[in-house]
Scaffold this motif. Structure first.
Motif, PDB file in Angstrom:
ATOM      1  N   ARG A  26      17.780  40.213  33.655  1.00  0.00           N
ATOM      2  CA  ARG A  26      18.433  40.451  34.517  1.00  0.00           C
ATOM      3  C   ARG A  26      17.368  39.070  35.647  1.00  0.00           C
ATOM      4  O   ARG A  26      17.802  38.950  36.936  1.00  0.00           O
ATOM      5  N   PHE A  27      16.295  38.047  35.008  1.00  0.00           N
ATOM      6  CA  PHE A  27      15.884  37.697  35.475  1.00  0.00           C
ATOM      7  C   PHE A  27      16.040  35.803  35.304  1.00  0.00           C
ATOM      8  O   PHE A  27      15.611  34.988  36.525  1.00  0.00           O
ATOM      9  N   ILE A  28      16.434  35.512  33.959  1.00  0.00           N
ATOM     10  CA  ILE A  28      17.136  34.481  33.584  1.00  0.00           C
ATOM     11  C   ILE A  28      18.087  34.043  33.279  1.00  0.00           C
ATOM     12  O   ILE A  28      19.383  34.581  33.280  1.00  0.00           O
ATOM     13  N   LYS A  29      17.656  32.368  33.991  1.00  0.00           N
ATOM     14  CA  LYS A  29      20.018  32.220  33.878  1.00  0.00           C
ATOM     15  C   LYS A  29      20.517  32.719  32.379  1.00  0.00           C
ATOM     16  O   LYS A  29      21.944  33.153  32.712  1.00  0.00           O
ATOM     17  N   TYR A  30      20.054  31.892  31.788  1.00  0.00           N
ATOM     18  CA  TYR A  30      20.578  32.750  29.946  1.00  0.00           C
ATOM     19  C   TYR A  30      19.981  32.659  28.913  1.00  0.00           C
ATOM     20  O   TYR A  30      18.783  32.360  29.011  1.00  0.00           O
ATOM     21  N   GLU A  31      20.213  33.218  28.274  1.00  0.00           N
ATOM     22  CA  GLU A  31      19.290  33.750  26.926  1.00  0.00           C
ATOM     23  C   GLU A  31      20.385  33.291  25.853  1.00  0.00           C
ATOM     24  O   GLU A  31      21.585  33.433  26.238  1.00  0.00           O
ATOM     25  N   LEU A  32      19.664  33.485  24.828  1.00  0.00           N
ATOM     26  CA  LEU A  32      20.398  33.455  23.288  1.00  0.00           C
ATOM     27  C   LEU A  32      19.182  34.423  23.240  1.00  0.00           C
ATOM     28  O   LEU A  32      18.394  34.301  22.383  1.00  0.00           O
ATOM     29  N   HIS A  33      20.308  35.527  22.093  1.00  0.00           N
ATOM     30  CA  HIS A  33      19.444  36.370  21.299  1.00  0.00           C
ATOM     31  C   HIS A  33      19.649  36.354  20.134  1.00  0.00           C
ATOM     32  O   HIS A  33      21.363  36.034  19.497  1.00  0.00           O
ATOM     33  N   ILE A  34      18.882  35.806  19.072  1.00  0.00           N
ATOM     34  CA  ILE A  34      18.911  35.270  18.142  1.00  0.00           C
ATOM     35  C   ILE A  34      18.857  37.189  16.904  1.00  0.00           C
ATOM     36  O   ILE A  34      17.958  37.657  17.008  1.00  0.00           O
ATOM     37  N   SER A  35      19.718  37.092  16.081  1.00  0.00           N
ATOM     38  CA  SER A  35      19.446  38.711  15.197  1.00  0.00           C
ATOM     39  C   SER A  35      20.666  38.475  13.939  1.00  0.00           C
ATOM     40  O   SER A  35      21.635  37.697  14.277  1.00  0.00           O
ATOM     41  N   THR A  36      20.696  38.595  13.439  1.00  0.00           N
ATOM     42  CA  THR A  36      21.224  38.233  11.763  1.00  0.00           C
ATOM     43  C   THR A  36      22.412  39.804  11.501  1.00  0.00           C
ATOM     44  O   THR A  36      23.087  39.660  10.697  1.00  0.00           O
ATOM     45  N   THR A  37      22.217  40.912  12.273  1.00  0.00           N
ATOM     46  CA  THR A  37      23.028  41.326  12.218  1.00  0.00           C
ATOM     47  C   THR A  37      23.880  41.482  13.713  1.00  0.00           C
ATOM     48  O   THR A  37      23.380  41.234  14.743  1.00  0.00           O
ATOM     49  N   LYS A  38      25.327  41.599  13.409  1.00  0.00           N
ATOM     50  CA  LYS A  38      26.038  41.697  14.827  1.00  0.00           C
ATOM     51  C   LYS A  38      25.795  43.100  15.810  1.00  0.00           C
ATOM     52  O   LYS A  38      25.969  44.525  15.359  1.00  0.00           O
ATOM     53  N   THR A  39      25.539  42.832  17.059  1.00  0.00           N
ATOM     54  CA  THR A  39      24.782  43.663  18.345  1.00  0.00           C
ATOM     55  C   THR A  39      25.967  43.176  19.137  1.00  0.00           C
ATOM     56  O   THR A  39      27.029  41.930  19.347  1.00  0.00           O
ATOM     57  N   ASP A  40      26.229  44.529  20.582  1.00  0.00           N
ATOM     58  CA  ASP A  40      27.107  44.216  21.621  1.00  0.00           C
ATOM     59  C   ASP A  40      26.724  43.585  21.813  1.00  0.00           C
ATOM     60  O   ASP A  40      25.554  43.558  22.269  1.00  0.00           O
ATOM     61  N   ARG A  41      27.492  42.848  22.874  1.00  0.00           N
ATOM     62  CA  ARG A  41      26.961  41.643  24.070  1.00  0.00           C
ATOM     63  C   ARG A  41      25.802  42.278  25.489  1.00  0.00           C
ATOM     64  O   ARG A  41      26.106  43.642  25.514  1.00  0.00           O
ATOM     65  N   ILE A  42      24.374  41.872  25.371  1.00  0.00           N
ATOM     66  CA  ILE A  42      23.967  42.600  26.543  1.00  0.00           C
ATOM     67  C   ILE A  42      24.198  42.794  27.299  1.00  0.00           C
ATOM     68  O   ILE A  42      24.270  43.733  28.425  1.00  0.00           O
TER      69      ILE A  42
END
Length: 264
Positions: free
Chosen positions: A232-248
């Protein structure tokens, strides 16, 4: 090279001009990385084509008198007027010039980094699971290892971004191990990063607070919880994960690694 009539040259230049105008228009609309080369190619290609097909007009030789029917005509039969070109030959030559100037150009890693970060000027990034091989604060008590595959991307980011690295640690010895690992990897000497921009805290809440205070254009993290909180506070984020997750959220991207995100 055979001389071409002015009409032939005009048709070639017109076809190339129309093609290139359309090409440049599409490139400018999509802000393609190759736009600079394409625009330069537009001007050069037309000049090149004109010079390629334009040859000095040699003085016309006096046509020999017509030989009687009984004389040999073997040197004449099968000869075509050089100024008479089928339209498919003109199209082929024009397309050859166009193809030569619009060969795909592979962008550099620096160009890819800038494009993927949308020219963001400030980036915050977690160390564990992103820059370091280790994934928990407990592992940092024993050792800290910089992932060699991430170095090139990290150094490109520091060339045009104000980069801050941060991590949650359990003791001062862990901090020293992290700083030593980064120094040995050449991050402080080869890039624009300084030790003062490597931040440490004792809780995950503290790392979240660091990010919000710095107000970066991008935050990179391997914690799903923190990525969700900061969306909610940051313009863009990159989530690093070796397992596939639903888009936040729509502004949160995901990748298996930092270098993978910038691989294309």
């Amino acid at each position: 090279m055979a001389n071409y009539s002015k009409e032939d040259l005009l048709q070639i230049v017109k076809r190339i001009g129309a093609y290139l105008s359309n090409k440049v228009s599409k490139i400018l609309n999509t802000q393609d990385l190759r736009s600079v080369w394409a625009i330069a190619g537009f001007a050069v290609a037309v000049i090149f084509t004109w010079r390629l097909f334009r040859t000095p007009s040699a003085p016309r030789r006096r046509q020999p008198k017509r030989q009687p029917h009984g004389s040999s005509s073997s040197g004449v039969t099968g000869h075509l007027d050089a100024n008479v070109l089928p339209s498919d030959i003109i199209d082929s030559r024009a397309q050859t010039v166009i193809d030569e100037f619009f060969q795909p150009v592979k962008p550099t890693l620096g160009q890819i980094v800038r494009q993927r970060l949308s020219d963001g000027r400030k980036v915050t990034c977690r160390l564990l699971g992103v820059i370091l091989e280790e994934s928990t604060p407990e592992e940092l008590q024993n050792q800290a290892t910089v992932r060699s595959s991430v170095l090139e991307v990290l150094l490109e980011i520091t060339k045009f971004c104000d980069l801050y690295l941060m991590e949650t640690v359990l003791d001062d010895e862990s901090e020293k191990k992290v700083l030593m690992a980064l120094e040995n990897a050449g991050i402080f000497t080869s890039g624009g990063l300084v030790k003062d921009k490597v931040l440490f805290c004792s809780t995950e809440i503290g790392r979240t607070s660091f990010v919000r205070q710095l107000e970066p254009d991008w935050h990179i993290d391997s914690s799903l919880e923190i990525s969700t909180q900061l969306a909610r506070f940051i313009k863009y984020e990159l989530h690093i994960s070796t397992t596939k997750t639903d888009r936040i959220a729509s502004n949160v991207f995901s990748s298996s690694s930092l270098e993978q995100f910038f691989s294309s």
